[in-house]
Design a protein around this motif. Structure first.
Motif, short mmCIF file in Angstrom:
data_model
loop_
_atom_site.label_atom_id
_atom_site.label_comp_id
_atom_site.label_asym_id
_atom_site.label_seq_id
_atom_site.Cartn_x
_atom_site.Cartn_y
_atom_site.Cartn_z
N ALA A 235 -83.25 -44.39 -9.13
CA ALA A 235 -84.09 -43.29 -9.24
C ALA A 235 -84.99 -43.13 -7.97
O ALA A 235 -85.21 -42.00 -7.17
CB ALA A 235 -84.94 -43.28 -10.39
N SER A 236 -85.51 -44.06 -7.35
CA SER A 236 -86.33 -44.21 -6.49
C SER A 236 -85.66 -43.82 -5.13
O SER A 236 -85.98 -43.40 -4.11
CB SER A 236 -87.03 -45.59 -6.28
N CYS A 237 -84.30 -44.35 -5.02
CA CYS A 237 -83.36 -43.94 -3.84
C CYS A 237 -83.25 -42.42 -3.76
O CYS A 237 -83.37 -41.78 -2.77
CB CYS A 237 -81.96 -44.78 -3.86
N ARG A 278 -83.06 -41.46 -16.65
CA ARG A 278 -84.12 -40.39 -16.10
C ARG A 278 -84.57 -40.76 -14.86
O ARG A 278 -84.67 -41.89 -14.26
CB ARG A 278 -85.55 -40.72 -17.03
N GLY A 279 -85.45 -39.69 -14.18
CA GLY A 279 -85.61 -39.81 -12.70
C GLY A 279 -87.14 -39.50 -12.86
O GLY A 279 -87.90 -39.40 -13.85
N ILE A 280 -87.69 -39.01 -11.67
CA ILE A 280 -89.13 -38.58 -11.60
C ILE A 280 -89.24 -37.46 -12.24
O ILE A 280 -88.52 -36.45 -12.42
CB ILE A 280 -89.41 -38.45 -10.11
N LEU A 284 -83.14 -35.66 -14.79
CA LEU A 284 -82.28 -36.76 -15.26
C LEU A 284 -81.11 -36.67 -14.23
O LEU A 284 -80.99 -35.71 -13.37
CB LEU A 284 -81.31 -36.04 -16.29
N TYR A 285 -80.42 -37.93 -14.20
CA TYR A 285 -79.51 -38.07 -13.29
C TYR A 285 -78.07 -38.76 -13.83
O TYR A 285 -78.49 -39.52 -14.72
CB TYR A 285 -79.70 -38.75 -11.99
N SER A 286 -77.01 -38.48 -13.48
CA SER A 286 -75.81 -39.38 -13.93
C SER A 286 -75.43 -40.07 -12.90
O SER A 286 -75.60 -39.91 -11.71
CB SER A 286 -74.86 -38.42 -14.40
#
Length: 477
Positions: A235-237, A278-280, A284-286
């Protein structure tokens, strides 16, 4: 200035940025991953702290007094168990750990309605399964456990004395309802896990504590400096590279390979091949996670007795081709899209006269075909991308970039200098300090390179068909 700390599997990285988001200092320190039993992967949290202190001091080099905020990112899925004095009760169990096979079966036996909110595949190495293994195999330690934390959340506890987690890491534990953004109450009840051992969930960019006087003295930073809750490494990337809008996609190539794509929303499934995290903010990301990336090339090099120069020379020799050879790259089983821990590597369609150079080329093609297989599967659930940012230490060779683009048939933008998890953590430090009020205020760098455009690939459909048929044919043998 603002400090980002990324607690990786084998090393910790520290990055110092200024008010304009420019890097002004960086450093890293390594620590060991132990395997006391085959299939185990552990690290002593004390090693994380010692090397974090070293990395931060080397990164800041006397400029620690200028740091106004600290952000964190770190390896996901790991389990740190702490007792009454907030001290680790045993070495941390990491994401690569494979011990919890019986626990996988127990979870998979639960009703689908209970598993559905997890929105993730049940695979070993996730914190929830490691916790169940601990309960069954180390009952005294389990009974003494007062909190469980991810690696980076434990690091923040050391820095601030405060217990917390955030949605990105929480969604990777297999204990979290990804859709509602809360701990999965029905799942916890079904497994008799006390929710009191779970950390409170706060926003990733929020202040989750301030540097204690003792930690500040060790790190060489001002006491009271705000520390952001942080993000998981993937997520940080995405955040560090400015990929925050739906459709933004990154292909990260290292020892393993990840395709990460920011999504509008999720449709929870039971035991999907992909991860939903979950991201920031509320993003959301897959992610499709492939285990077999750079490790495959090292394995094949050793098996074939080839030097690295020969691997690269033969791997991209288009004049000789692959001689018809098809290679399955599953030397460690595979996650996306197969979810098959028993998948194996194989060469197929060999003929008399097939050369070692052609076998080497088929290895590179096999890894790229596995990436294409995962991307096609992600497209099958509705994801799309008109380009992908390409990053990771295993993606720097221009010839390899071109092969990936040709087999994916998607433009790839080399983005190794664009950002990473550590700068994402540093941006969070700036947000915790109030320097940037929101994601829209952050001066993300622009794409540093022209895209690698895919070329026509004669016979790609046949190659893909053979690749898929070879796996299917060997699966049940």
């Amino acid at each position: 200035m603002y400090l980002g700390i990324d607690l990786g599997t084998g090393s910790v990285k520290a990055l110092l940025i200024d008010d304009d988001g420019r890097a002004v200092g960086e450093a890293s320190r390594a620590y060991p991953v132990s395997s006391p039993v085959p299939g185990y992967a552990e690290t002593a949290p004390a090693d994380w702290w010692a090397q974090t202190v070293g990395a931060v001091r080397a990164c800041c080099e006397g400029r620690g007094g200028a740091v106004r905020g600290v952000g964190l990112s770190g390896q996901a899925h790991g389990l740190v168990v702490i007792g009454v004095e907030a001290k680790p009760l045993r070495p941390a169990i990491l994401w690569a750990d494979q011990r919890a096979t019986a626990e996988m079966e127990a979870v998979l036996a639960l009703p689908e309605a209970i598993r559905l909110p997890l929105a993730n595949p049940v695979v070993s190495g996730m914190a929830g399964l490691s916790l169940l293994w601990l309960r069954r195999n180390e009952p005294a330690t389990y009974a003494a456990t007062r909190r469980i934390l991810s690696p980076k959340d434990w690091l923040r506890l050391m820095m601030t004395g405060e217990v917390a987690t955030e949605p990105a890491d929480a969604s990777m534990t297999l204990l979290y309802d990804v859709g509602t953004g809360r701990w999965a109450g029905d799942f916890l009840s079904a497994l008799s896990i006390d929710p009191a051992i779970l950390a409170p969930v706060v926003e990733s960019h929020s202040v989750a504590g301030r540097l204690s006087a003792a930690a500040a003295a060790e790190l060489g930073l001002p006491a009271g400096t705000p520390v952001a809750a942080g993000l998981s490494d993937t997520a940080s990337c995405l955040f560090g590279m400015g990929q925050t809008k739906p459709g933004s996609t990154i292909l990260q190539v290292g020892s393993g390979i990840q395709i990460m794509s920011v999504a509008e929303g999720i449709e929870p499934q039971v035991q999907p091949f992909y991860n939903s995290y979950r991201g920031i903010g509320r993003s959301l990301y897959s992610m499709a996670a492939l285990q077999n990336g750079g490790t495959v090339f090292e394995w094949a090099r050793m098996v074939l007795g080839a030097s690295w120069p020969e691997m690269y020379r033969a791997g991209f020799d288009e004049s000789e081709g692959n001689g018809g050879a098809v290679f399955l790259p599953y030397v460690t089983g595979e996650r996306a899209p197969l979810l098959d821990p028993n998948a194996s590597a194989a060469w197929a369609y060999l003929r008399l006269g097939c050369t070692r150079s052609q076998l080497i080329r088929s290895v590179f093609e096999g890894v790229a075909l596995a990436v294409r297989e995962s991307w096609d599967a992600l497209r099958g659930i509705g994801l799309s991308a008109d380009r992908m940012l390409l990053t990771g230490g295993g993606s720097t060779d221009p010839r390899w970039q071109q092969m990936l683009a040709d087999i994916l048939q998607v433009p790839l933008v080399p983005a190794h200098e664009l950002g990473n998890a550590t700068i994402g953590a540093a941006y969070l430090g700036g947000m915790a300090a109030g320097h940037w009020r929101g994601v829209e205020d952050i001066p993300f760098p622009q794409d540093p390179a022209a895209p690698v455009e895919p070329r026509p690939f004669d016979g790609l459909d046949v190659l893909l068909s053979r690749f898929r048929a070879t796996y299917r044919g060997l699966r049940h043998i």
